[in-house]
Write an enzyme that holds these catalytic residues in place. Structure first.
Site, PDB file in Angstrom:
ATOM      1  N   LEU A   1       0.816  -1.213   0.000  1.00  0.00           N
ATOM      2  CA  LEU A   1       0.000   0.000   0.000  1.00  0.00           C
ATOM      3  C   LEU A   1       0.851   1.266   0.000  1.00  0.00           C
ATOM      4  O   LEU A   1       0.445   2.299  -0.513  1.00  0.00           O
ATOM      5  CB  LEU A   1      -0.921   0.027   1.224  1.00  0.00           C
ATOM      6  CG  LEU A   1      -1.981  -1.067   1.338  1.00  0.00           C
ATOM      7  CD1 LEU A   1      -2.705  -0.940   2.670  1.00  0.00           C
ATOM      8  CD2 LEU A   1      -2.969  -0.986   0.190  1.00  0.00           C
ATOM      9  N   SER A   2       2.016   1.202   0.629  1.00  0.00           N
ATOM     10  CA  SER A   2       2.851   2.389   0.764  1.00  0.00           C
ATOM     11  C   SER A   2       4.308   1.944   0.863  1.00  0.00           C
ATOM     12  O   SER A   2       4.604   0.821   1.279  1.00  0.00           O
ATOM     13  CB  SER A   2       2.451   3.178   2.020  1.00  0.00           C
ATOM     14  OG  SER A   2       3.195   4.369   2.125  1.00  0.00           O
TER      15      SER A   2
END
Length: 402
Positions: free
Chosen positions: A67-68
């Site tokens: 996600l990041s």
């Protein structure tokens, strides 16, 4: 235990390694890399990993999907060079991540400038604030929100940089960029991503450059419409399309279990730059991604280790392959086409004809892509290889000889 001495040494070593890529960095960017301690932005990560040039994943969802992250350093500094930041600039970053890129930007704009960064992922926002404070860069403004909307209260911005793959350029970015300002964004078009530098010469965005890259997609209402279809399970092949081209799983079931048609195109090259955009104009354009031991299971080897560009036509799938024209596995290579399914001969011919057209047009000279982004109601737009309609704009990709 991480000591300041060991961290400083590895940080200097990382900067020296980046300096070996003169096309990507400037003296100012190298000074920022030396000044901002990356290990403070990825706590818990081994020091050698924190100061490598690799991407560091920091958040995953329940399925393990990233996600990041803290972007790989060569990509990060390359985009900073494209951004061309000067002291005193006001900068907006879309996608805070760990906060490290914002820290580099803060160093580049100097005491008279300002940096605002925004992220849709709340844990990333909380952590970015903590990391920046630990690095004595707490005057960076970190906002929780949808980057598609920007942060108007701190604008207008001399520079806007986007650190996630975007499928469109929202109106807010045009409204918040200052006259003569610049936008750098990984723009995703038919599944292909280019880190492009844009300016607005008059009511539309026009690219100054466009470099191949890969980024996690933006999240929120404007995220990319992507379709993934697994063939042969988790250790086989994934066919990926986007831009409103869904796949019919029932039609493609077992397609790779049948015989293959191969065509060799006569196109020989050591550089396949922008061939992907030539193919992206074809209906059904897709990327065929090899997972695990998919090739070992009898699949004709695709063009790259990750897979290849290809085309889906109902119950038939075709993709690129290649073979060395010398003894051993070394360039130059000849491009080939492999196709599976009932219409394999026809689809292999169509894809091979497109490759041959690219080869004839290039004639050994190479080309440079340009991208223009116009509102839907624009009366005049240029012709190009690829023309797609997005939520807010129409995007045209063309080429010009180098």
């Amino acid at each position: 235990m991480i000591t300041e001495t060991s961290a400083d040494g590895l940080r200097k070593q990382m900067a020296e390694e980046l300096a070996s890529y003169p096309s990507l960095v400037t003296d100012q960017i190298l000074a920022a890399v030396r000044a901002v301690p990356r290990h403070l932005f990825v706590p818990g990560v081994p020091l050698a990993e924190a100061y490598s040039l690799d991407t560091v994943i920091t958040h995953r969802d329940e399925r393990g999907v990233a996600l990041s992250s803290s972007t790989g350093l060569t990509t990060m500094v390359g985009m900073l060079k494209q951004l061309d930041v000067h002291p005193g600039h006001r900068v907006l970053e879309i996608g805070a991540g760990t906060g490290f890129n914002a820290g580099l930007l803060r160093h580049l704009v100097g005491p008279e400038g300002s940096v605002t960064t925004i992220d849709i992922l709340e844990p990333a926002v909380v952590e970015a604030r903590q990391h920046l404070a630990a690095a004595d860069l707490g005057d960076v403004t970190v906002v929780h929100g949808d980057g598609e909307l920007g942060v108007p209260e701190n604008g207008p911005y001399d520079r806007i940089i986007v650190t996630a793959g975007a499928s469109d350029l929202p109106p807010a970015w045009a409204e918040q960029v200052a006259p003569g300002g610049r936008l750098v964004v990984p723009l995703r078009i038919n599944g292909l991503t280019r880190a492009a530098t844009f300016e607005r010469p008059g009511g539309f965005w026009r690219s100054l450059d466009a470099d191949e890259c890969g980024f996690m997609p933006m999240r929120g209402p404007g995220q990319t419409d992507e379709h993934n279809l697994s063939l042969r399970g988790q250790t086989g092949v994934v066919v990926r399309t986007d831009g409103g081209q869904p796949l019919d799983a029932a039609l493609l079931e077992g397609v790779l279990d049948g015989p293959a048609t191969e065509r060799w195109t006569g196109a020989v090259s050591g550089d396949f730059a922008n061939l992907d955009f030539w193919l992206a104009a074809l209906p059904g354009f897709a990327r065929v991604i090899v997972m695990g031991d998919g090739v070992a299971a009898g699949l004709v080897r695709p063009m790259y280790p990750w897979g290849a560009m290809g085309v889906v036509d109902g119950d038939t799938l075709a993709y690129l392959t290649m073979r060395s024209t010398t003894s051993g596995d070394a360039p130059p290579y000849e491009i080939g086409v492999c196709a599976y399914g009932p219409g394999r001969d026809n689809l292999a011919d169509r894809l091979a004809e497109r490759v041959a057209a690219w080869n004839e047009e290039m004639n050994g000279t190479g080309d440079q892509l340009w991208i223009e982004v116009h509102p839907h109601d624009a009366e005049q737009v240029p012709d190009g290889m690829v023309h797609v309609m997005r939520r807010y704009n129409q995007i045209i990709v063309g080429r010009e000889p180098i």
